[in-house]
Design a protein around this motif. Sequence first.
Motif, PDB file in Angstrom:
ATOM      1  N   ALA A 172      32.707  38.190  35.147  1.00  0.00           N
ATOM      2  CA  ALA A 172      33.045  39.238  36.109  1.00  0.00           C
ATOM      3  C   ALA A 172      31.989  40.337  36.114  1.00  0.00           C
ATOM      4  O   ALA A 172      31.577  40.819  37.182  1.00  0.00           O
ATOM      5  CB  ALA A 172      34.418  39.819  35.779  1.00  0.00           C
ATOM      6  N   VAL A 173      31.544  40.742  34.933  1.00  0.00           N
ATOM      7  CA  VAL A 173      30.535  41.787  34.824  1.00  0.00           C
ATOM      8  C   VAL A 173      29.233  41.349  35.488  1.00  0.00           C
ATOM      9  O   VAL A 173      28.630  42.089  36.278  1.00  0.00           O
ATOM     10  CB  VAL A 173      30.305  42.159  33.343  1.00  0.00           C
ATOM     11  N   ILE A 174      28.785  40.133  35.166  1.00  0.00           N
ATOM     12  CA  ILE A 174      27.508  39.647  35.684  1.00  0.00           C
ATOM     13  C   ILE A 174      27.554  39.452  37.200  1.00  0.00           C
ATOM     14  O   ILE A 174      26.558  39.667  37.906  1.00  0.00           O
ATOM     15  CB  ILE A 174      27.121  38.320  34.984  1.00  0.00           C
ATOM     16  N   TYR A 175      28.727  39.075  37.744  1.00  0.00           N
ATOM     17  CA  TYR A 175      28.824  38.743  39.162  1.00  0.00           C
ATOM     18  C   TYR A 175      29.269  39.908  40.045  1.00  0.00           C
ATOM     19  O   TYR A 175      29.605  39.701  41.207  1.00  0.00           O
ATOM     20  CB  TYR A 175      29.730  37.528  39.360  1.00  0.00           C
ATOM     21  N   GLY A 176      29.276  41.134  39.499  1.00  0.00           N
ATOM     22  CA  GLY A 176      29.399  42.264  40.404  1.00  0.00           C
ATOM     23  C   GLY A 176      30.523  43.238  40.187  1.00  0.00           C
ATOM     24  O   GLY A 176      30.689  44.172  40.983  1.00  0.00           O
ATOM     25  N   ALA A 177      31.329  43.093  39.147  1.00  0.00           N
ATOM     26  CA  ALA A 177      32.432  44.021  38.924  1.00  0.00           C
ATOM     27  C   ALA A 177      31.916  45.418  38.575  1.00  0.00           C
ATOM     28  O   ALA A 177      30.926  45.566  37.861  1.00  0.00           O
ATOM     29  CB  ALA A 177      33.334  43.522  37.803  1.00  0.00           C
ATOM     30  N   ASP A 178      32.610  46.437  39.087  1.00  0.00           N
ATOM     31  CA  ASP A 178      32.404  47.804  38.610  1.00  0.00           C
ATOM     32  C   ASP A 178      33.317  48.086  37.432  1.00  0.00           C
ATOM     33  O   ASP A 178      33.038  48.964  36.616  1.00  0.00           O
ATOM     34  CB  ASP A 178      32.725  48.805  39.721  1.00  0.00           C
ATOM     35  N   ALA A 179      34.435  47.373  37.384  1.00  0.00           N
ATOM     36  CA  ALA A 179      35.395  47.513  36.289  1.00  0.00           C
ATOM     37  C   ALA A 179      36.147  46.205  36.156  1.00  0.00           C
ATOM     38  O   ALA A 179      36.266  45.443  37.122  1.00  0.00           O
ATOM     39  CB  ALA A 179      36.364  48.666  36.550  1.00  0.00           C
ATOM     40  N   VAL A 180      36.656  45.926  34.968  1.00  0.00           N
ATOM     41  CA  VAL A 180      37.497  44.750  34.741  1.00  0.00           C
ATOM     42  C   VAL A 180      38.794  45.208  34.089  1.00  0.00           C
ATOM     43  O   VAL A 180      38.835  46.242  33.415  1.00  0.00           O
ATOM     44  CB  VAL A 180      36.801  43.693  33.849  1.00  0.00           C
ATOM     45  N   TYR A 181      39.855  44.449  34.324  1.00  0.00           N
ATOM     46  CA  TYR A 181      41.117  44.733  33.635  1.00  0.00           C
ATOM     47  C   TYR A 181      41.575  43.506  32.889  1.00  0.00           C
ATOM     48  O   TYR A 181      41.375  42.372  33.328  1.00  0.00           O
ATOM     49  CB  TYR A 181      42.182  45.255  34.600  1.00  0.00           C
ATOM     50  N   LEU A 182      42.172  43.723  31.740  1.00  0.00           N
ATOM     51  CA  LEU A 182      42.537  42.631  30.851  1.00  0.00           C
ATOM     52  C   LEU A 182      43.792  42.999  30.075  1.00  0.00           C
ATOM     53  O   LEU A 182      44.210  44.159  30.040  1.00  0.00           O
ATOM     54  CB  LEU A 182      41.381  42.314  29.894  1.00  0.00           C
ATOM     55  N   GLY A 183      44.397  41.993  29.469  1.00  0.00           N
ATOM     56  CA  GLY A 183      45.570  42.199  28.640  1.00  0.00           C
ATOM     57  C   GLY A 183      45.264  41.910  27.189  1.00  0.00           C
ATOM     58  O   GLY A 183      44.514  40.985  26.865  1.00  0.00           O
ATOM     59  N   GLY A 184      45.837  42.720  26.317  1.00  0.00           N
ATOM     60  CA  GLY A 184      45.783  42.405  24.898  1.00  0.00           C
ATOM     61  C   GLY A 184      46.831  41.355  24.572  1.00  0.00           C
ATOM     62  O   GLY A 184      47.373  40.698  25.461  1.00  0.00           O
ATOM     63  N   GLU A 185      47.125  41.185  23.310  1.00  0.00           N
ATOM     64  CA  GLU A 185      48.052  40.127  22.905  1.00  0.00           C
ATOM     65  C   GLU A 185      49.513  40.500  23.104  1.00  0.00           C
ATOM     66  O   GLU A 185      50.397  39.693  22.840  1.00  0.00           O
ATOM     67  CB  GLU A 185      47.785  39.761  21.446  1.00  0.00           C
ATOM     68  N   ALA A 186      49.781  41.705  23.595  1.00  0.00           N
ATOM     69  CA  ALA A 186      51.174  42.115  23.825  1.00  0.00           C
ATOM     70  C   ALA A 186      51.232  43.158  24.926  1.00  0.00           C
ATOM     71  O   ALA A 186      50.235  43.814  25.239  1.00  0.00           O
ATOM     72  CB  ALA A 186      51.777  42.692  22.544  1.00  0.00           C
TER      73      ALA A 186
END
Length: 423
Positions: free
Chosen positions: A19-33
Amino acid sequence: MRQTELLIPAGSLDVLKTAVIYGADAVYLGGEAFGLRAKAKNFTNDEIREGIAFAHARGVKVYITANILAHNEDLAGVEAYFEELRDICPDALIISDPGVFAIAKRVLPDMEIHISTQANNTNYGTYLFWHQLGAKRVVSARELSLQEIREIRERIPEDMEIESFIHGAMCISYSGRCLLSNFLTGRDANQGACTHPCRWKYVLMEETRPGQYMPVEENDRGTYIFNSKDLCMIEHIPELMEAGIDSFKIEGRMKTALYVATVARTYRKAIDDYRKDPALYQANLEWYRQEIGKCTYRAFTTGFYFGKPGADCQIYDNSTYIHSYTYLGTVEEVREDGRVRIEQKNKFSVGEVIEVMKPDGRNLSVTVKAIADQEGNEQESAPHARQIVYVDLGEGLEPYDILRRSEEDSVHGWQAEAARDRG
C-alpha cells in the motif's frame, strides 16, 4: 480545495508495504484485538512497529483500528492494549464506542482519535459532538449523500476532518451494524467476527407449514436478496474533492496485495491527475476504469452518494466476485543474473505471457523464460502455493513490482496449447 488523503487498508505487513509503495498517504490496520476484522491476519505489536517504521520512512501515516462495540468484559483488555500502544506510537486510533473513546483519552491523551463509521455519523451535530470531546476526524456513515457531506463541511470547524469510504464492499446493514451473523452463527459482526450472511442464498418457510421450504428466486439460479454491489467512485473524484472530504477511504483489510496495489495505484493517479489539471483527469478516465476492473469486485455502484440506491444496486443471481486477473506474486529481490525472487501465490508456467504491474503506473507484458526453485533446480511451472521461486522474465524488474495474469489471456493460452497437443 482541501488536501486529500488516500487511506488504504492493510491486513498484513506485506500488504502494508505494498500500500505504501503503490501510493497510500496513510494506511489503517488492526492489531490482534478490538478491531472489526477478527478473521484477518492482523498485526502483532512487533509487526505494527515494523510497519510504522516502514511507512514513516516514506512519509506515510499509520492508523490502528479499535472499533468494536465493546462489552463489559472487553474494557480491561482495551485499557491494557492502549497502554501497549503508548510505546508503539501510531498516528491515530479509529474508535466507535464511547467507552473505548474515554479510555483512549485517559490512557493516550495526546493520541489523535478518529471516529469510526460504526458510530453512525450521519449529521453535523454528531460531528460537533465528537469534536467537542477531542476527536480530530469523523468517518461518515455510508448512507450519506454528497450533498449531506457538503452541508456537514459547511457547519463544522475548519480543523475537523471528514473521512469517507469511496471504494469497496457495501454492507446490507446500517453503517456496517448487523445482527444476522450473531443470530445465525453466534459470531458477532460488531466485535469483528462477521460471517457475511448477506452473501448467502435464502429460502422462505411459512409459519403454519414448518419444513416446507420455498425458494426465493427470480429464475432457476435463485436470488441473493442481501448481496450489494461494491462501491466505486473512481469516475467521481471531482465531486468527492469538491464536497470537502479530507480522506478517501478504501475498504478491504481482508484483500490481497494485488487488490490493494491495483486500487491504491488507480486512485492515486486519479487524485494526482485531477489536482494537476481537471482536463487530464477527464482524458484518463478510461485508463482508471480499465485498471480498477482488474481487481476482484462484485460489479460497481455509487452507493448513496447521488441518492438512495435502487434495486439495481443489488446482485440477485450470484454471490461470486468478478475475477479478471490472478495474483502470481510480488518481486522480493532481484539477483545479479536478473532473476527475481517471489513467493508464488498462484500457479504459472514457463512460456506464459504475464503482466508486470509497476508502482509508477506502467504495465509490462513479459514472457516467463525460466523458473527455478531455491536449490537452483529448473522447473516448468510453479504449482505449489507459497513456494519460493526465482523467475527469469527477461526484463529489468524491481522490488515491489507485482506479477499478475489476465484470466482471458490464460484461457486463450490454454486453448492454443490444447490445439497444439491435438496436432
